[in-house]
Write a protein that holds these residues in place. Sequence first.
Motif, mmCIF file in Angstrom:
data_model
loop_
_atom_site.group_PDB
_atom_site.id
_atom_site.type_symbol
_atom_site.label_atom_id
_atom_site.label_comp_id
_atom_site.label_asym_id
_atom_site.label_seq_id
_atom_site.Cartn_x
_atom_site.Cartn_y
_atom_site.Cartn_z
ATOM 1 N N PHE A 255 0.857 -1.182 0.000
ATOM 2 C CA PHE A 255 0.000 0.000 0.000
ATOM 3 C C PHE A 255 0.895 1.234 0.000
ATOM 4 O O PHE A 255 1.868 1.301 0.753
ATOM 5 C CB PHE A 255 -0.900 0.020 1.238
ATOM 6 C CG PHE A 255 -1.716 1.277 1.362
ATOM 7 C CD1 PHE A 255 -2.922 1.403 0.702
ATOM 8 C CD2 PHE A 255 -1.261 2.345 2.134
ATOM 9 C CE1 PHE A 255 -3.671 2.559 0.803
ATOM 10 C CE2 PHE A 255 -2.007 3.506 2.242
ATOM 11 C CZ PHE A 255 -3.213 3.619 1.572
ATOM 12 N N ALA A 256 0.564 2.223 -0.833
ATOM 13 C CA ALA A 256 1.404 3.418 -0.916
ATOM 14 C C ALA A 256 0.545 4.674 -0.991
ATOM 15 O O ALA A 256 -0.285 4.810 -1.891
ATOM 16 C CB ALA A 256 2.313 3.337 -2.140
ATOM 17 N N LEU A 257 0.757 5.589 -0.057
ATOM 18 C CA LEU A 257 0.061 6.871 -0.069
ATOM 19 C C LEU A 257 0.943 7.927 0.623
ATOM 20 O O LEU A 257 0.765 8.237 1.800
ATOM 21 C CB LEU A 257 -1.298 6.772 0.636
ATOM 22 C CG LEU A 257 -2.174 8.034 0.543
ATOM 23 C CD1 LEU A 257 -2.458 8.399 -0.909
ATOM 24 C CD2 LEU A 257 -3.471 7.834 1.308
ATOM 25 N N PRO A 258 1.911 8.481 -0.119
ATOM 26 C CA PRO A 258 2.840 9.466 0.461
ATOM 27 C C PRO A 258 2.273 10.888 0.416
ATOM 28 O O PRO A 258 2.834 11.786 -0.212
ATOM 29 C CB PRO A 258 4.068 9.315 -0.432
ATOM 30 C CG PRO A 258 3.490 8.975 -1.778
ATOM 31 C CD PRO A 258 2.263 8.135 -1.498
ATOM 32 N N SER A 259 1.144 11.111 1.087
ATOM 33 C CA SER A 259 0.441 12.390 1.039
ATOM 34 C C SER A 259 1.327 13.538 1.524
ATOM 35 O O SER A 259 2.227 13.353 2.349
ATOM 36 C CB SER A 259 -0.807 12.343 1.915
ATOM 37 O OG SER A 259 -1.681 11.325 1.510
ATOM 38 N N HIS A 260 1.012 14.722 1.028
ATOM 39 C CA HIS A 260 1.699 15.907 1.550
ATOM 40 C C HIS A 260 1.304 16.150 2.998
ATOM 41 O O HIS A 260 2.085 16.732 3.761
ATOM 42 C CB HIS A 260 1.371 17.124 0.687
ATOM 43 C CG HIS A 260 2.043 17.092 -0.642
ATOM 44 N ND1 HIS A 260 3.416 17.159 -0.792
ATOM 45 C CD2 HIS A 260 1.539 16.980 -1.902
ATOM 46 C CE1 HIS A 260 3.719 17.110 -2.077
ATOM 47 N NE2 HIS A 260 2.607 16.988 -2.763
ATOM 48 N N TYR A 261 0.112 15.726 3.372
ATOM 49 C CA TYR A 261 -0.278 15.730 4.784
ATOM 50 C C TYR A 261 -1.437 14.770 4.960
ATOM 51 O O TYR A 261 -2.345 14.712 4.136
ATOM 52 C CB TYR A 261 -0.704 17.124 5.269
ATOM 53 C CG TYR A 261 -0.984 17.124 6.757
ATOM 54 C CD1 TYR A 261 0.048 17.275 7.676
ATOM 55 C CD2 TYR A 261 -2.270 16.902 7.250
ATOM 56 C CE1 TYR A 261 -0.180 17.221 9.032
ATOM 57 C CE2 TYR A 261 -2.513 16.846 8.612
ATOM 58 C CZ TYR A 261 -1.467 17.008 9.492
ATOM 59 O OH TYR A 261 -1.700 16.939 10.844
ATOM 60 N N GLU A 262 -1.381 13.995 6.057
ATOM 61 C CA GLU A 262 -2.449 13.046 6.359
ATOM 62 C C GLU A 262 -2.626 13.039 7.872
ATOM 63 O O GLU A 262 -1.670 12.792 8.618
ATOM 64 C CB GLU A 262 -2.072 11.651 5.874
ATOM 65 C CG GLU A 262 -3.226 10.709 5.698
ATOM 66 C CD GLU A 262 -4.087 11.047 4.487
ATOM 67 O OE1 GLU A 262 -5.322 10.978 4.617
ATOM 68 O OE2 GLU A 262 -3.534 11.382 3.425
ATOM 69 N N GLY A 263 -3.861 13.333 8.337
ATOM 70 C CA GLY A 263 -4.096 13.368 9.773
ATOM 71 C C GLY A 263 -3.756 12.049 10.441
ATOM 72 O O GLY A 263 -3.159 12.021 11.525
ATOM 73 N N PHE A 264 -4.111 10.948 9.819
ATOM 74 C CA PHE A 264 -3.715 9.623 10.315
ATOM 75 C C PHE A 264 -3.587 8.650 9.161
ATOM 76 O O PHE A 264 -2.513 8.152 8.886
ATOM 77 C CB PHE A 264 -4.709 9.097 11.350
ATOM 78 C CG PHE A 264 -4.242 7.818 12.000
ATOM 79 C CD1 PHE A 264 -3.249 7.844 12.970
ATOM 80 C CD2 PHE A 264 -4.779 6.593 11.642
ATOM 81 C CE1 PHE A 264 -2.800 6.667 13.564
ATOM 82 C CE2 PHE A 264 -4.347 5.421 12.228
ATOM 83 C CZ PHE A 264 -3.359 5.457 13.196
ATOM 84 N N GLY A 265 -4.676 8.348 8.468
ATOM 85 C CA GLY A 265 -4.602 7.442 7.334
ATOM 86 C C GLY A 265 -5.357 6.150 7.558
ATOM 87 O O GLY A 265 -4.752 5.107 7.815
#
Length: 365
Positions: A255-265
């Motif tokens: 699983f890949a999600l390198p967000s610029h910002y993520e409160g938790f995920g």
Amino acid sequence: MRVGIVVYGPLDDRSGGYRYDLELVDGLRAAGDDVTVVSLPERSYRKRLRDNVTAARRLRGLDVDVLLQDELCHPSLAGANAALDDDIPVVSVVHHLNSLEQFRAWRRHARRAVETRYLRSADAFVFNSETTKGTVAAVTDPEPSVVARPAGDRFSSFGAPLGDDEIRTRATDGPLRAVTVCNLEPRKNVDGLLRGLSRVRGDWELTVVGAAVDADYADSLSDLAADSGIDDRVTFAGRLSDADLAATLRESHLFALPSHYEGFGIAAVEAMGFGLPALVSSAGGASELVTHRQDGFVVDPTDSAEITDAVAPLCRNRRRLLSLSLSARDRFLAHPTWDETAAEIRSFLLDLVDGDDAGSHGAHE
């Protein structure tokens, strides 16, 4: 306990904060609480600002012991809360701050002012991570509060968590299959993921699951994949049903999600239940879930080379992939369930309501 909760639009099974709110409402109702959902209109930010008078009128008519407000609704509530009864505590459910997203400086400053006014009007808070709590602490006192992390067990009826044998068999099967699950918008940094994967020398595939909430950005992703010569490896699947998403996660490796910002995920937690190591961003609360190089990877979202360096070895070293996969599944097993998360929040609300019997909070500005 009589509870009101304010959200934008229908309270449904959309991803992220909507999933959190829905699971919380279901948990409160299962415990015997009377929950009233107040749905405010989903409109542009500027039009939401105009809804404060209407929102105040609707909220004053509620017969509740405590009022929950999804912080996403802050434009429509920043002024409305001042008109509410001080005897009813207002609890803001904070997933992440809108003013932390990538806007031009003037727009970010303006939204920060509105958001700060709203946060200072709340009596208490529910946070999805310690990181989110820290962002609120930068503008106002974040207490009283509870940190109740999102769960990922909604796929239990689809076979999650996976057993050791299935994870072992999958680890050696075919090319490295990565998956990302998110709304397609710039903050999610799917473009950075594509750039990182484009430099991986190995056999891999990527499935992008999620609605195109920003059509221009979604189109740019297709163009980027084509320009990078990887369009034959990338599938844009759109939004999937729970059954189809579960099947996709079950067949994937990473699983890949390198967000610029993520409160938790939340999506990362759900994926770990299928034994997927999670590649997440160092910007936000996802690092509270993932331990770097143990059950996934924590990368700088602005440096796509870190994505390349994390993924490339897994294409050829399937023993390493297997170790990370089993650890990810175990991390999921140690994580709270939605029932436990809802119970933790409910306990906090009961304490707040009981304490409020002695007098009003009086925090509304």
